[in-house]
Design a protein around this motif. Structure first.
Motif, mmCIF file in Angstrom:
data_model
loop_
_atom_site.group_PDB
_atom_site.id
_atom_site.type_symbol
_atom_site.label_atom_id
_atom_site.label_comp_id
_atom_site.label_asym_id
_atom_site.label_seq_id
_atom_site.Cartn_x
_atom_site.Cartn_y
_atom_site.Cartn_z
ATOM 1 N N LEU A 149 0.810 -1.223 0.000
ATOM 2 C CA LEU A 149 0.000 0.000 0.000
ATOM 3 C C LEU A 149 0.844 1.274 0.000
ATOM 4 C CD1 LEU A 149 -2.757 -0.941 2.632
ATOM 5 C CD2 LEU A 149 -3.089 -0.631 0.165
ATOM 6 N N ARG A 150 2.157 1.136 0.262
ATOM 7 C CA ARG A 150 3.007 2.314 0.390
ATOM 8 C C ARG A 150 2.950 3.188 -0.856
ATOM 9 N NH1 ARG A 150 8.477 -0.257 3.171
ATOM 10 N NH2 ARG A 150 7.383 -1.153 4.965
ATOM 11 N N ASP A 151 2.766 4.494 -0.656
ATOM 12 C CA ASP A 151 2.787 5.435 -1.781
ATOM 13 C C ASP A 151 3.582 6.673 -1.373
ATOM 14 O OD1 ASP A 151 1.191 7.178 -0.295
ATOM 15 O OD2 ASP A 151 -0.666 6.386 -1.139
ATOM 16 N N SER A 152 3.467 7.740 -2.169
ATOM 17 C CA SER A 152 4.341 8.902 -1.974
ATOM 18 C C SER A 152 4.071 9.659 -0.671
ATOM 19 C CB SER A 152 4.201 9.851 -3.161
ATOM 20 O OG SER A 152 2.854 10.273 -3.256
ATOM 21 N N THR A 153 2.910 9.451 -0.054
ATOM 22 C CA THR A 153 2.652 10.155 1.207
ATOM 23 C C THR A 153 3.242 9.405 2.405
ATOM 24 O OG1 THR A 153 0.512 9.087 1.589
ATOM 25 C CG2 THR A 153 0.467 11.155 0.362
ATOM 26 N N TRP A 154 3.798 8.207 2.159
ATOM 27 C CA TRP A 154 4.310 7.385 3.268
ATOM 28 C C TRP A 154 5.755 7.700 3.603
ATOM 29 C CZ3 TRP A 154 2.461 2.093 4.941
ATOM 30 C CH2 TRP A 154 1.094 1.943 4.690
ATOM 31 N N LYS A 155 6.018 7.727 4.896
ATOM 32 C CA LYS A 155 7.388 7.743 5.392
ATOM 33 C C LYS A 155 7.511 6.521 6.298
ATOM 34 C CE LYS A 155 8.326 11.886 3.746
ATOM 35 N NZ LYS A 155 9.055 11.994 2.485
ATOM 36 N N VAL A 156 8.514 5.708 6.019
ATOM 37 C CA VAL A 156 8.716 4.511 6.830
ATOM 38 C C VAL A 156 9.771 4.820 7.890
ATOM 39 C CG1 VAL A 156 9.411 2.089 6.813
ATOM 40 C CG2 VAL A 156 8.093 3.034 4.893
ATOM 41 N N VAL A 157 9.413 4.605 9.149
ATOM 42 C CA VAL A 157 10.354 4.830 10.250
ATOM 43 C C VAL A 157 10.629 3.480 10.908
ATOM 44 C CG1 VAL A 157 10.666 5.922 12.521
ATOM 45 C CG2 VAL A 157 9.620 7.223 10.639
ATOM 46 N N ASP A 158 11.911 3.209 11.137
ATOM 47 C CA ASP A 158 12.305 1.941 11.761
ATOM 48 C C ASP A 158 11.867 1.945 13.225
ATOM 49 O OD1 ASP A 158 13.528 -0.234 12.875
ATOM 50 O OD2 ASP A 158 15.513 0.173 12.041
ATOM 51 N N GLY A 159 10.811 1.208 13.487
ATOM 52 C CA GLY A 159 10.220 1.181 14.826
ATOM 53 C C GLY A 159 11.018 0.372 15.835
ATOM 54 N N SER A 160 12.118 -0.262 15.373
ATOM 55 C CA SER A 160 12.933 -1.025 16.317
ATOM 56 C C SER A 160 14.056 -0.162 16.898
ATOM 57 C CB SER A 160 13.512 -2.272 15.645
ATOM 58 O OG SER A 160 14.423 -1.894 14.641
ATOM 59 N N LEU A 161 14.181 1.073 16.424
ATOM 60 C CA LEU A 161 15.156 2.007 17.001
ATOM 61 C C LEU A 161 14.704 2.395 18.411
ATOM 62 C CD1 LEU A 161 15.681 4.325 13.894
ATOM 63 C CD2 LEU A 161 17.315 2.668 14.829
ATOM 64 N N PRO A 162 15.606 2.952 19.217
ATOM 65 C CA PRO A 162 15.191 3.392 20.567
ATOM 66 C C PRO A 162 14.013 4.370 20.486
ATOM 67 C CG PRO A 162 17.584 3.516 20.347
ATOM 68 C CD PRO A 162 17.039 3.164 18.989
ATOM 69 N N MET A 163 13.139 4.279 21.461
ATOM 70 C CA MET A 163 11.923 5.100 21.498
ATOM 71 C C MET A 163 12.185 6.582 21.240
ATOM 72 S SD MET A 163 9.168 4.687 24.508
ATOM 73 C CE MET A 163 7.759 3.616 24.370
ATOM 74 N N GLU A 164 13.257 7.097 21.848
ATOM 75 C CA GLU A 164 13.564 8.527 21.731
ATOM 76 C C GLU A 164 13.968 8.871 20.302
ATOM 77 O OE1 GLU A 164 14.801 6.484 24.039
ATOM 78 O OE2 GLU A 164 13.534 7.191 25.684
ATOM 79 N N ARG A 212 8.765 13.783 15.208
ATOM 80 C CA ARG A 212 8.647 15.233 15.422
ATOM 81 C C ARG A 212 9.011 15.988 14.162
ATOM 82 N NH1 ARG A 212 11.380 16.392 21.362
ATOM 83 N NH2 ARG A 212 9.768 15.316 22.567
ATOM 84 N N GLU A 213 10.111 15.575 13.546
ATOM 85 C CA GLU A 213 10.590 16.279 12.369
ATOM 86 C C GLU A 213 9.631 16.104 11.195
ATOM 87 O OE1 GLU A 213 14.700 15.425 11.457
ATOM 88 O OE2 GLU A 213 14.422 16.274 9.441
ATOM 89 N N LEU A 214 9.201 14.858 10.979
ATOM 90 C CA LEU A 214 8.277 14.598 9.866
ATOM 91 C C LEU A 214 6.974 15.377 10.043
ATOM 92 C CD1 LEU A 214 8.742 10.727 9.515
ATOM 93 C CD2 LEU A 214 9.397 12.463 7.821
ATOM 94 N N ALA A 215 6.429 15.345 11.243
ATOM 95 C CA ALA A 215 5.135 16.003 11.490
ATOM 96 C C ALA A 215 5.260 17.510 11.386
ATOM 97 C CB ALA A 215 4.598 15.594 12.858
ATOM 98 N N THR A 216 6.339 18.064 11.961
ATOM 99 C CA THR A 216 6.520 19.520 11.923
ATOM 100 C C THR A 216 6.625 20.014 10.485
ATOM 101 O OG1 THR A 216 7.642 19.428 14.053
ATOM 102 C CG2 THR A 216 7.956 21.424 12.764
ATOM 103 N N ASN A 217 7.410 19.319 9.674
ATOM 104 C CA ASN A 217 7.522 19.704 8.260
ATOM 105 C C ASN A 217 6.178 19.627 7.566
ATOM 106 O OD1 ASN A 217 10.237 20.144 8.510
ATOM 107 N ND2 ASN A 217 10.830 18.113 7.720
#
Ligand code: FDM
Ligand code: MG
Length: 211
Positions: A169-184, A191-196
């Protein structure tokens, strides 16, 4: 100062498997945005507070049985019944951080074997998200995170199929973030994606979901 101007709010959707960390990250993102003086609300689908939502909730808890297409249409109806409010919030300048949306609708129902085009059709005309953030966690890793809560779809074999459908389903509006990284770290990316996104869509008209 994200969102402090007079433009519309952004529709930001978080998607991912069960136990991918979506709900915690939605809450963290929301309090960050509020702290920045941005008008924002946290929403989630299914919205279990409505009559339709209560039917969905009973189904997920295995307290009721429903035909696969019937429950699919109820999930869609649960979004439709919130469309008018969603539109007025966004046009009034409030950003919505939404935990699951139409992509959950399609990925979970398609994982049962329903036709993808059939699954997409009832959501055509809902408001299109400005940004979809997919928290990418391997189904095995998600399952390790304190286990599942016992709801209907919380089984690893099923979640693997859901992950495959999300992928398609991924399209141009998607940003994939590695959810296995530390929570912070995940939080910082969000924060950066949403603010932009909030800044970029202030002057853009709302559009409808067409897939
Ligand atoms: N789910 C959620 C669907 O199957 N279709 C939908 O349209 C939506 C919005 O409901 F397993 C599934 C995904 C999940 C379950 O969601 C309940 P939460 O986020 O765990 O409450
Ligand atoms: Mg769940």
């Amino acid at each position: 100062d994200a969102g402090s101007k007079s433009g519309r709010g952004a529709l930001v959707v978080l998607e991912g498997l069960d136990r991918s960390g979506k709900s915690s990250q939605c809450a963290r993102l929301l309090s960050y945005l509020e702290g920045q003086g941005c008008r924002a609300e946290g929403w989630r689908f299914p919205d279990r507070g409505t009559c339709v939502g209560q039917m969905i909730s009973a189904y997920l808890a295995n307290e009721s049985q429903l035909d696969d297409r019937t429950i699919h249409l109820l999930f869609s109806a649960n979004r439709w019944e919130k469309r008018a409010l969603m539109e007025s919030k966004l046009l009034g300048g409030t950003t919505l951080i939404v935990d699951r949306y139409s992509y959950s609708g399609v990925a979970f129902s398609a994982a049962k074997g329903l036709d993808i085009q059939w699954c997409k059709a009832p959501d055509v005309g809902l408001i299109a998200p400005d940004l979809v953030i997919y928290l990418d966690v391997q189904p095995e890793k998600a399952a390790e995170r304190g286990g599942y809560g016992g709801e209907r779809y919380e089984k690893i074999e099923f979640q693997k199929r859901v992950a495959d459908h999300y992928h398609s389903l991924r399209d141009s509006t998607w940003k994939v973030v590695d959810g296995s990284l530390p929570m912070e770290t995940v939080e910082e990316h969000l924060r950066e994606l949403a603010t932009n996104c909030i800044q970029e869509c202030q002057e853009k008209p709302l559009t409808n979901l067409t897939w």
